[in-house]
Design an enzyme around this catalytic site. Structure first.
Site, PDB file in Angstrom:
ATOM      1  N   HIS A 194       0.926   5.505  -1.404  1.00  0.00           N
ATOM      2  CA  HIS A 194       0.561   6.713  -2.160  1.00  0.00           C
ATOM      3  C   HIS A 194       1.887   7.445  -2.330  1.00  0.00           C
ATOM      4  O   HIS A 194       2.291   8.221  -1.467  1.00  0.00           O
ATOM      5  CB  HIS A 194      -0.422   7.583  -1.392  1.00  0.00           C
ATOM      6  CG  HIS A 194      -1.612   6.844  -0.845  1.00  0.00           C
ATOM      7  ND1 HIS A 194      -2.632   6.397  -1.659  1.00  0.00           N
ATOM      8  CD2 HIS A 194      -1.937   6.451   0.401  1.00  0.00           C
ATOM      9  CE1 HIS A 194      -3.542   5.791  -0.912  1.00  0.00           C
ATOM     10  NE2 HIS A 194      -3.136   5.804   0.336  1.00  0.00           N
TER      11      HIS A 194
ATOM     12  N   ARG B 212     -16.657   5.394   1.341  1.00  0.00           N
ATOM     13  CA  ARG B 212     -17.012   6.815   1.363  1.00  0.00           C
ATOM     14  C   ARG B 212     -17.017   7.376  -0.050  1.00  0.00           C
ATOM     15  O   ARG B 212     -17.842   8.213  -0.407  1.00  0.00           O
ATOM     16  CB  ARG B 212     -15.984   7.609   2.194  1.00  0.00           C
ATOM     17  CG  ARG B 212     -16.069   7.369   3.684  1.00  0.00           C
ATOM     18  CD  ARG B 212     -14.968   8.113   4.434  1.00  0.00           C
ATOM     19  NE  ARG B 212     -13.730   7.354   4.486  1.00  0.00           N
ATOM     20  CZ  ARG B 212     -12.526   7.808   4.175  1.00  0.00           C
ATOM     21  NH1 ARG B 212     -12.366   9.043   3.751  1.00  0.00           N
ATOM     22  NH2 ARG B 212     -11.468   7.032   4.292  1.00  0.00           N
TER      23      ARG B 212
ATOM     24  N   ARG C  28      -5.400  15.047   6.725  1.00  0.00           N
ATOM     25  CA  ARG C  28      -5.884  14.902   5.357  1.00  0.00           C
ATOM     26  C   ARG C  28      -6.045  16.272   4.684  1.00  0.00           C
ATOM     27  O   ARG C  28      -5.760  16.429   3.499  1.00  0.00           O
ATOM     28  CB  ARG C  28      -7.225  14.152   5.351  1.00  0.00           C
ATOM     29  CG  ARG C  28      -7.632  13.671   3.972  1.00  0.00           C
ATOM     30  CD  ARG C  28      -8.938  12.940   4.005  1.00  0.00           C
ATOM     31  NE  ARG C  28     -10.043  13.841   4.320  1.00  0.00           N
ATOM     32  CZ  ARG C  28     -11.335  13.560   4.067  1.00  0.00           C
ATOM     33  NH1 ARG C  28     -11.663  12.400   3.526  1.00  0.00           N
ATOM     34  NH2 ARG C  28     -12.288  14.411   4.376  1.00  0.00           N
TER      35      ARG C  28
ATOM     36  N   GLU D   9     -10.757   2.577   8.623  1.00  0.00           N
ATOM     37  CA  GLU D   9      -9.492   3.091   9.155  1.00  0.00           C
ATOM     38  C   GLU D   9      -9.738   3.899  10.422  1.00  0.00           C
ATOM     39  O   GLU D   9      -8.913   3.905  11.336  1.00  0.00           O
ATOM     40  CB  GLU D   9      -8.804   3.969   8.093  1.00  0.00           C
ATOM     41  CG  GLU D   9      -7.493   4.586   8.568  1.00  0.00           C
ATOM     42  CD  GLU D   9      -6.731   5.317   7.470  1.00  0.00           C
ATOM     43  OE1 GLU D   9      -7.293   5.490   6.382  1.00  0.00           O
ATOM     44  OE2 GLU D   9      -5.579   5.699   7.720  1.00  0.00           O
TER      45      GLU D   9
ATOM     46  N   HIS E 217      -6.031  -1.261   5.911  1.00  0.00           N
ATOM     47  CA  HIS E 217      -6.255  -0.828   7.309  1.00  0.00           C
ATOM     48  C   HIS E 217      -7.201  -1.780   8.040  1.00  0.00           C
ATOM     49  O   HIS E 217      -6.766  -2.475   8.947  1.00  0.00           O
ATOM     50  CB  HIS E 217      -6.746   0.622   7.411  1.00  0.00           C
ATOM     51  CG  HIS E 217      -5.841   1.614   6.726  1.00  0.00           C
ATOM     52  ND1 HIS E 217      -4.494   1.664   7.002  1.00  0.00           N
ATOM     53  CD2 HIS E 217      -6.075   2.560   5.777  1.00  0.00           C
ATOM     54  CE1 HIS E 217      -3.947   2.613   6.246  1.00  0.00           C
ATOM     55  NE2 HIS E 217      -4.875   3.152   5.496  1.00  0.00           N
TER      56      HIS E 217
ATOM     57  N   ASP F 179       2.083   3.127   2.987  1.00  0.00           N
ATOM     58  CA  ASP F 179       0.999   4.101   2.890  1.00  0.00           C
ATOM     59  C   ASP F 179       1.495   5.537   2.712  1.00  0.00           C
ATOM     60  O   ASP F 179       1.817   5.945   1.607  1.00  0.00           O
ATOM     61  CB  ASP F 179       0.102   3.936   4.142  1.00  0.00           C
ATOM     62  CG  ASP F 179      -1.237   4.655   4.012  1.00  0.00           C
ATOM     63  OD1 ASP F 179      -1.468   5.296   2.990  1.00  0.00           O
ATOM     64  OD2 ASP F 179      -2.053   4.568   4.943  1.00  0.00           O
TER      65      ASP F 179
ATOM     66  N   HIS G  87      -9.565   1.054   0.803  1.00  0.00           N
ATOM     67  CA  HIS G  87      -9.404   1.529   2.189  1.00  0.00           C
ATOM     68  C   HIS G  87     -10.683   1.187   2.945  1.00  0.00           C
ATOM     69  O   HIS G  87     -11.774   1.472   2.450  1.00  0.00           O
ATOM     70  CB  HIS G  87      -9.309   3.052   2.239  1.00  0.00           C
ATOM     71  CG  HIS G  87      -8.044   3.645   1.721  1.00  0.00           C
ATOM     72  ND1 HIS G  87      -8.035   4.710   0.859  1.00  0.00           N
ATOM     73  CD2 HIS G  87      -6.747   3.368   1.989  1.00  0.00           C
ATOM     74  CE1 HIS G  87      -6.786   5.065   0.608  1.00  0.00           C
ATOM     75  NE2 HIS G  87      -5.977   4.262   1.265  1.00  0.00           N
TER      76      HIS G  87
ATOM     77  N   HIS H 181       0.838  -1.216   0.000  1.00  0.00           N
ATOM     78  CA  HIS H 181       0.000   0.000   0.000  1.00  0.00           C
ATOM     79  C   HIS H 181       0.860   1.248   0.000  1.00  0.00           C
ATOM     80  O   HIS H 181       1.567   1.525   0.968  1.00  0.00           O
ATOM     81  CB  HIS H 181      -0.934   0.000   1.210  1.00  0.00           C
ATOM     82  CG  HIS H 181      -1.966   1.088   1.146  1.00  0.00           C
ATOM     83  ND1 HIS H 181      -2.908   1.150   0.138  1.00  0.00           N
ATOM     84  CD2 HIS H 181      -2.211   2.166   1.930  1.00  0.00           C
ATOM     85  CE1 HIS H 181      -3.683   2.207   0.327  1.00  0.00           C
ATOM     86  NE2 HIS H 181      -3.282   2.841   1.406  1.00  0.00           N
TER      87      HIS H 181
END
Ligand SMILES: [Zn+2]
Length: 456
Positions: A60, A210, A84, A236, A270, A321, A233, A58
């Site tokens: 990004h 989401r 975030r 989490e 997660h 991540d 995801h 995982h």
């Protein structure tokens, strides 16, 4: 035919002495010969300890550029959600060239710390103004380009990202660069198909429940070839679980298990906040639990119920991540230490047949990582990639060890990097702890950070 002679090699059954490893021009292992005679191994380079390279399931990659910059307290209580917002601000100005430069830096570091494969959960897919690029897979191609430059295997997972919250809430302005619907994602995947090769696979990642609806997820999966990995995801944060219950009366994992056919091609990233039924459901499905302990700690997510999951035969792997760490060792150490702190006991990640924690963790994360990557990696075995990590037997932490202590010292002893050399697909990419293109990659990374600082 190329060859390496390992005085000790970590095979699926454990450490084996005097193994001659051979691979073909394509970088796939063609033979593993234990007890190879002196004349059979003549001319082959000799190493002390060879183990399979780890899979980072995982990533990004662009978030590597945020490392260390989000550790200042704000005016109110900080959380995953305030972090975030900072990440969104950063993502607003990043260009495809920046993404490529940051990814190459990250991959060179991951290689130096024992990872030989990445799974890229890739969601910055539109231009700064929110338009699609002329090449729909522009940024994904840049990430794959960086993987090739650094010499690491990659599974590209273009992200499906349509909504800002449960119940198909409209995206926020700061999420416009991530916006994709099912057709966009299928177009991006189609554009990436010609790049698939022995080092490169393409799957898909619905961002979360989401950000993607079940209808969209099913639309993408109806077209995607059956063997391709699917990552998401999930669960989490507690707030996410509560929003899910408010929306559907179901917790996120419960909803996913009931409404989407979760099977071994799935990797649930997660999956932190689970009921016992959800733990059992994931274990039964054969899906991989994608655990990212350093990021989960950094963001204050919580602890995955590892002991119960393992007792039910659950499959796990590790990822970095947000890349606050680039070390496979650090992920595994945190994974075990989180459990020790929670349960106030020691040596938790073991099985009836494997009592060495580090051996259990390395082999377990290889298995789950390979499954999540959908690539022929994860073991020193005929037909799989020649992805090999060589440990530094000249380091004092390696002195006087019995074979069943080698990985324990590697994973749990100190902070020196014991990864000495790394090979991916039969090519050396790290020699004596230096990545072969380290200086050029770092110079470009430095320039990129200078440019991005202008936007802060
Ligand atoms: Zn993530």
């Amino acid at each position: 035919m190329s060859r390496l002679f390992a005085r000790q090699a970590l095979l699926p059954e454990g450490w084996v002495k005097d193994v001659l490893i051979e691979w073909d021009a394509d970088g796939s292992i063609t033979a593993l010969l234990p007890g190879a005679a002196e004349n059979a191994r003549a001319g082959a380079e000799t190493v002390a300890y060879a183990l399979p390279g780890m899979i980072n399931l995982h990533s990004h990659s662009f978030q590597r550029a945020l490392g260390g910059r989000t550790e200042k307290a704000g005016d109110s209580k900080d959380s995953f959600w305030t972090w975030r917002d900072l990440m969104y601000r950063f993502a607003r100005n990043i260009t495809p060239e920046h993404i490529e430069a940051i990814s190459a830096q990250l991959y060179s570091e991951c290689l130096r710390h024992g990872y030989t494969s990445m799974c890229e959960f890739h969601y910055v897919q539109r231009a700064q103004d929110g338009a699609m690029y002329a090449r729909p897979a522009e940024t994904a191609e840049r990430v794959i380009g960086a993987a090739r430059l650094a010499g690491i295997g990659v599974t590209m997972l273009p992200v499906l990202y349509s909504y800002s919250g449960f119940g198909e809430m409209a995206l926020k302005p700061e999420q416009q660069r991530f916006k994709t619907d099912a057709q966009d994602v299928l177009r991006i995947i189609e554009a990436l198909e010609p790049l698939r090769d022995a080092q490169t696979e393409v799957g898909v990642a619905p961002h979360s429940l989401r950000a993607a609806s079940v209808g969209q997820i099913q639309e993408v999966l109806a077209t995607l070839p059956k063997a391709r990995p699917v990552h998401i995801h999930i669960a989490e944060q507690m707030a996410e679980v509560q929003q899910s219950i408010n929306w559907s009366g179901r917790r996120p994992v419960q909803w996913l298990l009931e409404n989407v056919g979760v099977d071994p091609r799935w990797c649930l990233i997660h999956a932190t906040h689970l009921t016992e039924d959800e733990v059992s459901g994931i274990a039964r499905s054969g899906a991989v639990a994608g655990l990212c302990p350093t990021t989960e700690a950094n963001l204050g997510d919580g602890l995955f119920p590892l002991e119960s999951f393992l007792a039910q035969g659950g499959v796990f792997g590790i990822g970095s991540d947000s890349h606050v760490s680039q070390s496979a060792v650090e992920e595994l150490r945190w994974l075990e230490y989180g459990q020790r702190l929670q349960h106030q006991r020691r040596n938790i990640a073991v099985s009836d047949t494997q009592r060495n924690v580090a051996d259990f963790l390395w082999q377990g994360a290889l298995r789950g990582g390979a499954q999540a990557a959908g690539r022929p990696v994860g073991a020193l075995a005929v037909g799989l990639r020649a992805d090999i990590v060589v440990l530094d037997d000249a380091h004092p932490n390696m002195f006087g060890l019995t074979l069943d202590e080698v990985l324990g010292s590697f994973v749990f002893n100190g902070n020196d990097n014991l990864v000495k050399d790394v090979m991916v697909g039969g090519q050396w990419v790290v020699r004596n702890q230096q990545h072969v293109a380290q200086q050029a990659i770092a110079a470009r990374f430095k320039q990129t950070l200078a440019e991005l600082r202008e936007f802060r």
